[in-house]
Motif scaffolding. Structure first.
Motif, PDB file in Angstrom:
ATOM      1  N   PRO A 167      18.610  12.277 -34.231  1.00  0.00           N
ATOM      2  CA  PRO A 167      18.963  11.231 -33.269  1.00  0.00           C
ATOM      3  C   PRO A 167      18.893  11.671 -31.804  1.00  0.00           C
ATOM      4  O   PRO A 167      18.550  10.878 -30.928  1.00  0.00           O
ATOM      5  CB  PRO A 167      20.391  10.841 -33.647  1.00  0.00           C
ATOM      6  CG  PRO A 167      20.541  11.253 -35.071  1.00  0.00           C
ATOM      7  CD  PRO A 167      19.659  12.445 -35.246  1.00  0.00           C
ATOM      8  N   ILE A 168      19.192  12.930 -31.516  1.00  0.00           N
ATOM      9  CA  ILE A 168      19.154  13.410 -30.125  1.00  0.00           C
ATOM     10  C   ILE A 168      17.713  13.457 -29.627  1.00  0.00           C
ATOM     11  O   ILE A 168      17.408  12.978 -28.537  1.00  0.00           O
ATOM     12  CB  ILE A 168      19.835  14.795 -29.997  1.00  0.00           C
ATOM     13  CG1 ILE A 168      21.332  14.660 -30.290  1.00  0.00           C
ATOM     14  CG2 ILE A 168      19.604  15.394 -28.609  1.00  0.00           C
ATOM     15  CD1 ILE A 168      22.074  15.965 -30.416  1.00  0.00           C
ATOM     16  N   CYS A 169      16.816  14.033 -30.421  1.00  0.00           N
ATOM     17  CA  CYS A 169      15.400  14.118 -30.016  1.00  0.00           C
ATOM     18  C   CYS A 169      14.767  12.732 -29.907  1.00  0.00           C
ATOM     19  O   CYS A 169      13.876  12.518 -29.088  1.00  0.00           O
ATOM     20  CB  CYS A 169      14.614  14.980 -31.006  1.00  0.00           C
ATOM     21  SG  CYS A 169      15.003  16.742 -30.898  1.00  0.00           S
ATOM     22  N   LYS A 170      15.226  11.794 -30.737  1.00  0.00           N
ATOM     23  CA  LYS A 170      14.683  10.429 -30.742  1.00  0.00           C
ATOM     24  C   LYS A 170      15.162   9.584 -29.570  1.00  0.00           C
ATOM     25  O   LYS A 170      14.529   8.602 -29.215  1.00  0.00           O
ATOM     26  CB  LYS A 170      15.138   9.714 -32.026  1.00  0.00           C
ATOM     27  CG  LYS A 170      14.085   9.634 -33.095  1.00  0.00           C
ATOM     28  CD  LYS A 170      14.458   8.579 -34.090  1.00  0.00           C
ATOM     29  CE  LYS A 170      15.203   9.183 -35.233  1.00  0.00           C
ATOM     30  NZ  LYS A 170      15.395   8.284 -36.350  1.00  0.00           N
ATOM     31  N   ASN A 171      16.293   9.964 -28.993  1.00  0.00           N
ATOM     32  CA  ASN A 171      16.936   9.159 -27.956  1.00  0.00           C
ATOM     33  C   ASN A 171      16.077   9.123 -26.683  1.00  0.00           C
ATOM     34  O   ASN A 171      15.881  10.150 -26.038  1.00  0.00           O
ATOM     35  CB  ASN A 171      18.320   9.740 -27.648  1.00  0.00           C
ATOM     36  CG  ASN A 171      19.128   8.889 -26.713  1.00  0.00           C
ATOM     37  OD1 ASN A 171      18.590   8.046 -25.986  1.00  0.00           O
ATOM     38  ND2 ASN A 171      20.430   9.108 -26.709  1.00  0.00           N
TER      39      ASN A 171
ATOM     40  N   GLN B   7      13.642  15.073 -22.025  1.00  0.00           N
ATOM     41  CA  GLN B   7      12.880  15.953 -22.907  1.00  0.00           C
ATOM     42  C   GLN B   7      12.344  17.191 -22.181  1.00  0.00           C
ATOM     43  O   GLN B   7      11.868  18.124 -22.827  1.00  0.00           O
ATOM     44  CB  GLN B   7      11.711  15.178 -23.536  1.00  0.00           C
ATOM     45  CG  GLN B   7      12.116  13.977 -24.368  1.00  0.00           C
ATOM     46  CD  GLN B   7      12.699  14.338 -25.718  1.00  0.00           C
ATOM     47  OE1 GLN B   7      12.347  15.333 -26.319  1.00  0.00           O
ATOM     48  NE2 GLN B   7      13.615  13.508 -26.207  1.00  0.00           N
TER      49      GLN B   7
ATOM     50  N   GLU C  57      22.363  16.090 -20.744  1.00  0.00           N
ATOM     51  CA  GLU C  57      21.476  14.953 -20.985  1.00  0.00           C
ATOM     52  C   GLU C  57      20.082  15.356 -21.432  1.00  0.00           C
ATOM     53  O   GLU C  57      19.206  14.518 -21.596  1.00  0.00           O
ATOM     54  CB  GLU C  57      21.406  14.089 -19.713  1.00  0.00           C
ATOM     55  CG  GLU C  57      22.752  13.465 -19.398  1.00  0.00           C
ATOM     56  CD  GLU C  57      22.768  12.719 -18.085  1.00  0.00           C
ATOM     57  OE1 GLU C  57      21.744  12.677 -17.380  1.00  0.00           O
ATOM     58  OE2 GLU C  57      23.832  12.162 -17.761  1.00  0.00           O
TER      59      GLU C  57
ATOM     60  N   LYS D 199      16.804   8.136 -23.810  1.00  0.00           N
ATOM     61  CA  LYS D 199      17.590   8.418 -22.609  1.00  0.00           C
ATOM     62  C   LYS D 199      17.733   9.914 -22.351  1.00  0.00           C
ATOM     63  O   LYS D 199      18.174  10.315 -21.277  1.00  0.00           O
ATOM     64  CB  LYS D 199      18.977   7.782 -22.725  1.00  0.00           C
ATOM     65  CG  LYS D 199      18.933   6.263 -22.731  1.00  0.00           C
ATOM     66  CD  LYS D 199      20.311   5.678 -22.885  1.00  0.00           C
ATOM     67  CE  LYS D 199      20.238   4.150 -22.928  1.00  0.00           C
ATOM     68  NZ  LYS D 199      21.484   3.553 -23.362  1.00  0.00           N
ATOM     69  N   ARG D 200      17.385  10.752 -23.321  1.00  0.00           N
ATOM     70  CA  ARG D 200      17.504  12.200 -23.157  1.00  0.00           C
ATOM     71  C   ARG D 200      16.317  12.735 -22.367  1.00  0.00           C
ATOM     72  O   ARG D 200      15.185  12.280 -22.534  1.00  0.00           O
ATOM     73  CB  ARG D 200      17.560  12.903 -24.511  1.00  0.00           C
ATOM     74  CG  ARG D 200      18.710  12.514 -25.433  1.00  0.00           C
ATOM     75  CD  ARG D 200      20.085  12.662 -24.837  1.00  0.00           C
ATOM     76  NE  ARG D 200      20.595  13.993 -24.795  1.00  0.00           N
ATOM     77  CZ  ARG D 200      21.640  14.414 -25.501  1.00  0.00           C
ATOM     78  NH1 ARG D 200      22.285  13.598 -26.313  1.00  0.00           N
ATOM     79  NH2 ARG D 200      22.053  15.641 -25.378  1.00  0.00           N
TER      80      ARG D 200
ATOM     81  N   GLU E 109      27.525  18.804 -27.243  1.00  0.00           N
ATOM     82  CA  GLU E 109      27.477  17.336 -27.310  1.00  0.00           C
ATOM     83  C   GLU E 109      28.850  16.727 -27.078  1.00  0.00           C
ATOM     84  O   GLU E 109      28.962  15.664 -26.487  1.00  0.00           O
ATOM     85  CB  GLU E 109      26.913  16.872 -28.655  1.00  0.00           C
ATOM     86  CG  GLU E 109      25.402  16.869 -28.722  1.00  0.00           C
ATOM     87  CD  GLU E 109      24.778  15.964 -27.666  1.00  0.00           C
ATOM     88  OE1 GLU E 109      24.836  14.737 -27.799  1.00  0.00           O
ATOM     89  OE2 GLU E 109      24.224  16.512 -26.685  1.00  0.00           O
TER      90      GLU E 109
END
Length: 198
Positions: free
Chosen positions: A71-75, A80, A102, A77-78, A96
């Motif tokens: 879920p973090i890699c997919k977000n 990259q 972020e 808003k993060r 987290e």
């Protein structure tokens, strides 16, 4: 002399084999499980089996997940372009919880330890270097302040610096509520070096 039947002893032995669980804790857990309704025990054993069968490594950051990409890699808003390197998924969870980072993570699943026979090939460094082929502006090294963590941080830094990507190390130092007189010299030095403007 065995106090318990073979089945109970086997259950206690299995639970005592878990990290951080001593024999007394294993006994308490075993008797708690035996007192649980059978449906609850089936739910617990099913959750363990399902997790074992379905949890895998995220294709990007190598954390544990039940999806191809966590879920973090997919977000979306993060950020990259900023990768924080941590030793294990528990460290990721700790950062987290702060709710302040972020960027994204990379989980090594260990640290370099020549004493234990763990070299660079035994942790997820190859995957990290592959990620750096993309658009990455900074790698934050957040390994532990142990000898192994420091060795790993230095090794990663030497690998990445020639690429021109900014490499930073988390500050470490005096814990909140800690008395200076009880803190070792290395920790105090790191606290001094990592000082910020007020």
């Amino acid at each position: 002399m065995d106090y318990y039947s073979a089945q109970i002893s086997r259950l206690i032995e299995s639970l005592a084999g878990l990290p951080g669980i001593g024999v007394k804790s294993a006994q308490r857990m075993a008797f708690h499980i035996l007192d649980m309704p059978e449906a609850e025990v089936e739910k617990l054993s099913s959750a363990i089996l399902e997790a074992k069968r379905k949890v895998c490594y995220c294709r990007q950051c190598c954390t544990l997940t039940d999806e191809e990409i966590c879920p973090i890699c997919k977000n979306p808003k993060r950020d990259q372009s900023v990768i924080m390197v941590v030793e294990n998924p528990r460290d990721l969870a700790a950062y987290e919880k702060t709710g302040k980072f972020e960027g994204v993570y990379h989980v090594l699943h260990g640290a370099i330890s020549p004493m234990l026979g763990i070299g660079p090939a035994d942790i997820r460094l190859k995957e990290l270097m592959q990620r750096l082929q993309g658009d990455v502006s900074e790698v934050i090294i957040a390994t532990n302040s142990s000898l192994e963590g420091e060795t790993t941080a230095m090794y990663i830094s030497k690998l990445i610096k020639p690429t021109g990507i900014r490499v930073t190390r988390i500050a470490s130092g005096v814990p909140v509520g800690g008395d200076l007189e009880y803190i070792d010299e290395v920790t105090l030095l790191r606290a001094l070096e990592g000082r910020t403007e007020l």
